[in-house]
Design a protein around this motif. Structure first.
Motif, PDB file in Angstrom:
ATOM      1  N   ARG A 139     -12.085 -26.556 -41.143  1.00 25.30           N
ATOM      2  CA  ARG A 139     -12.518 -25.773 -40.128  1.00 25.30           C
ATOM      3  C   ARG A 139     -12.586 -26.792 -38.722  1.00 25.30           C
ATOM      4  O   ARG A 139     -12.827 -26.078 -37.540  1.00 25.30           O
ATOM      5  CB  ARG A 139     -13.648 -25.309 -40.206  1.00 25.30           C
ATOM      6  CG  ARG A 139     -13.645 -24.196 -41.552  1.00 25.30           C
ATOM      7  CD  ARG A 139     -15.073 -23.663 -41.847  1.00 25.30           C
ATOM      8  NE  ARG A 139     -15.639 -22.943 -40.977  1.00 25.30           N
ATOM      9  CZ  ARG A 139     -17.162 -22.763 -40.391  1.00 25.30           C
ATOM     10  NH1 ARG A 139     -17.989 -23.079 -41.502  1.00 25.30           N
ATOM     11  NH2 ARG A 139     -17.422 -22.120 -39.619  1.00 25.30           N
ATOM     12  N   LEU A 140     -12.143 -28.073 -38.951  1.00 21.32           N
ATOM     13  CA  LEU A 140     -12.126 -28.781 -37.799  1.00 21.32           C
ATOM     14  C   LEU A 140     -10.624 -29.077 -37.363  1.00 21.32           C
ATOM     15  O   LEU A 140      -9.661 -29.115 -37.798  1.00 21.32           O
ATOM     16  CB  LEU A 140     -12.821 -30.437 -37.951  1.00 21.32           C
ATOM     17  CG  LEU A 140     -14.058 -30.148 -38.510  1.00 21.32           C
ATOM     18  CD1 LEU A 140     -14.693 -31.625 -38.790  1.00 21.32           C
ATOM     19  CD2 LEU A 140     -15.316 -29.398 -37.560  1.00 21.32           C
ATOM     20  N   SER A 141     -10.813 -29.221 -35.773  1.00 19.33           N
ATOM     21  CA  SER A 141      -9.280 -29.605 -35.016  1.00 19.33           C
ATOM     22  C   SER A 141      -9.105 -30.969 -35.662  1.00 19.33           C
ATOM     23  O   SER A 141     -10.035 -31.778 -36.041  1.00 19.33           O
ATOM     24  CB  SER A 141      -9.607 -29.462 -33.636  1.00 19.33           C
ATOM     25  OG  SER A 141     -10.253 -30.644 -33.095  1.00 19.33           O
ATOM     26  N   VAL A 142      -7.755 -31.459 -35.523  1.00 22.58           N
ATOM     27  CA  VAL A 142      -7.709 -32.654 -35.696  1.00 22.58           C
ATOM     28  C   VAL A 142      -8.333 -33.862 -34.982  1.00 22.58           C
ATOM     29  O   VAL A 142      -8.715 -34.911 -35.339  1.00 22.58           O
ATOM     30  CB  VAL A 142      -5.988 -33.125 -35.549  1.00 22.58           C
ATOM     31  CG1 VAL A 142      -5.190 -32.276 -36.817  1.00 22.58           C
ATOM     32  CG2 VAL A 142      -5.579 -32.814 -34.197  1.00 22.58           C
ATOM     33  N   GLY A 143      -8.724 -33.598 -33.456  1.00 20.06           N
ATOM     34  CA  GLY A 143      -9.303 -34.744 -32.870  1.00 20.06           C
ATOM     35  C   GLY A 143     -10.606 -34.563 -33.402  1.00 20.06           C
ATOM     36  O   GLY A 143     -11.304 -35.696 -33.655  1.00 20.06           O
ATOM     37  N   GLU A 144     -11.479 -33.512 -33.719  1.00 17.98           N
ATOM     38  CA  GLU A 144     -12.651 -33.700 -34.249  1.00 17.98           C
ATOM     39  C   GLU A 144     -12.756 -33.997 -35.745  1.00 17.98           C
ATOM     40  O   GLU A 144     -13.605 -35.121 -36.033  1.00 17.98           O
ATOM     41  CB  GLU A 144     -13.266 -31.944 -34.637  1.00 17.98           C
ATOM     42  CG  GLU A 144     -13.734 -31.511 -33.293  1.00 17.98           C
ATOM     43  CD  GLU A 144     -13.966 -29.948 -33.659  1.00 17.98           C
ATOM     44  OE1 GLU A 144     -14.809 -29.563 -32.631  1.00 17.98           O
ATOM     45  OE2 GLU A 144     -13.387 -29.177 -34.376  1.00 17.98           O
ATOM     46  N   ARG A 145     -11.602 -33.962 -36.518  1.00 17.26           N
ATOM     47  CA  ARG A 145     -11.478 -34.622 -37.975  1.00 17.26           C
ATOM     48  C   ARG A 145     -11.448 -36.264 -37.677  1.00 17.26           C
ATOM     49  O   ARG A 145     -12.249 -36.980 -38.362  1.00 17.26           O
ATOM     50  CB  ARG A 145     -10.206 -34.280 -38.558  1.00 17.26           C
ATOM     51  CG  ARG A 145     -10.358 -32.866 -39.045  1.00 17.26           C
ATOM     52  CD  ARG A 145      -9.111 -32.629 -39.778  1.00 17.26           C
ATOM     53  NE  ARG A 145      -8.798 -31.194 -39.827  1.00 17.26           N
ATOM     54  CZ  ARG A 145      -8.102 -30.432 -40.538  1.00 17.26           C
ATOM     55  NH1 ARG A 145      -6.980 -30.858 -41.113  1.00 17.26           N
ATOM     56  NH2 ARG A 145      -8.055 -29.255 -40.520  1.00 17.26           N
ATOM     57  N   GLN A 146     -10.743 -36.857 -36.687  1.00 19.44           N
ATOM     58  CA  GLN A 146     -10.796 -38.029 -36.445  1.00 19.44           C
ATOM     59  C   GLN A 146     -12.127 -38.673 -35.785  1.00 19.44           C
ATOM     60  O   GLN A 146     -12.710 -39.803 -36.307  1.00 19.44           O
ATOM     61  CB  GLN A 146      -9.846 -38.400 -35.460  1.00 19.44           C
ATOM     62  CG  GLN A 146      -9.492 -40.238 -35.374  1.00 19.44           C
ATOM     63  CD  GLN A 146      -8.831 -40.591 -36.660  1.00 19.44           C
ATOM     64  OE1 GLN A 146      -9.464 -40.529 -37.580  1.00 19.44           O
ATOM     65  NE2 GLN A 146      -7.686 -41.426 -36.765  1.00 19.44           N
ATOM     66  N   ARG A 147     -12.896 -37.883 -35.274  1.00 16.12           N
ATOM     67  CA  ARG A 147     -14.117 -38.332 -34.751  1.00 16.12           C
ATOM     68  C   ARG A 147     -15.038 -38.462 -35.803  1.00 16.12           C
ATOM     69  O   ARG A 147     -16.000 -39.296 -35.996  1.00 16.12           O
ATOM     70  CB  ARG A 147     -14.633 -37.541 -33.528  1.00 16.12           C
ATOM     71  CG  ARG A 147     -14.119 -37.735 -32.195  1.00 16.12           C
ATOM     72  CD  ARG A 147     -13.883 -36.824 -31.379  1.00 16.12           C
ATOM     73  NE  ARG A 147     -15.085 -35.883 -31.097  1.00 16.12           N
ATOM     74  CZ  ARG A 147     -15.047 -34.751 -30.446  1.00 16.12           C
ATOM     75  NH1 ARG A 147     -13.911 -34.053 -30.076  1.00 16.12           N
ATOM     76  NH2 ARG A 147     -16.304 -34.368 -30.403  1.00 16.12           N
TER      77      ARG A 147
END
Ligand code: ADP
Ligand code: ADP
Length: 223
Positions: A139-147
């Motif tokens: 449910r996270l964006s790719v940017g959020e996943r990397q964070r």
């Protein structure tokens, strides 16, 4: 003394007879922010995997704080306690929440469940993801996943963070956010950073730029 060092490091892949790391001797001091830049296929990921103890060299050695990797009985403890990893694709576990993903490496340590939870909350705050603590990575964006992946990489307070194309799957806005986080981790937490990239802004942020071509370091610039 260097925190990471390679001595006459060689990695030859038998099939195709590729020399991905060709006699590389380099020395990284504690607290440095190093970028290794080179074209696709030059052997950067191979070098990163050797630095991270994820692969075994053909010859030569890698040392952590002066101790050859071959002299560690098992590299598991070195990897778990001292090295953090960030990859181009995030390798988060989809069945766990963001908060649980950050805690995964902590099971190697002696921390209690409340300590693990509190530490993971702090790490999610560091990467500005505490408001997504209960979300699955799906449910996270790719940017959020990397964070979240960066928070996980710091779970056991590693001295060294190794990142392989950490912004490779991100647009420039999310990529810049990740690089801002690296700046903060470097500046405020004194973590030694080794970031691999084919170029661009990643390379410009680092204090030391190693240029890599055909398995060799062809330039080493400090600024
Ligand atoms: P980069 O990260 O710079 O793109 P890599 O380290 O992935 O470079 O690859 C360097 C060279 O080694 C390439 O020619 C690649 O095809 C080859 N290579 C990488 N991994 C393997 C492997 N497991 N087996 C055989 N050849 C490999
Ligand atoms: P572990 O047993 O901790 O899982 P690995 O399977 O990664 O370690 O490596 C097996 C052995 O290969 C290690 O015990 C070490 O002696 C050697 N080795 C692995 N990587 C390196 C390296 N980068 N430099 C020197 N020796 C290595």
């Amino acid at each position: 003394a260097p925190i990471l060092e390679t001595r006459k490091l060689v990695k030859r892949y038998p099939n195709g007879d590729v020399l991905a790391v060709d006699n590389v001797s380099l020395s990284i001091e504690p607290g440095e922010y190093v970028s290794i830049m080179g074209p696709s296929g030059s052997g950067k990921s191979t070098l990163m995997n050797l630095l991270g103890g994820l692969d075994t060299p053909t010859s030569g050695e890698v040392l952590f704080q002066g101790k050859p990797y071959g002299a560690f009985g098992s590299l598991d403890a070195l990897r778990a306690k001292h090295l953090g990893y960030v990859f181009q694709s995030f390798h988060l576990l989809p069945t766990l929440t963001a908060l649980e993903n950050v805690q995964v490496p902590m099971f190697e340590s002696s921390r209690t469940a409340p300590e693990r939870q509190a530490a993971a909350v702090e790490l999610l705050k560091l990467v500005h993801m505490e408001h997504r603590a209960g979300h699955s990575p799906l449910r996270l964006s790719v940017g959020e996943r990397q964070r979240v992946a960066i928070a996980r990489s710091l779970a056991n307070n590693p001295e060294v963070l190794l990142a392989d194309e950490p912004t490779g799957n991100l647009d420039s806005k999310n990529g810049a956010e990740v690089l801002d986080l690296f700046d903060k981790i470097h500046r405020e937490h004194g973590v030694t950073l080794v970031v691999i990239t084919h170029g661009g802004e990643v390379a410009e942020r680092a204090e030391r730029l190693l240029t890599y071509r055909d398995g060799r370091v062809v330039a080493d610039q400090r600024r």
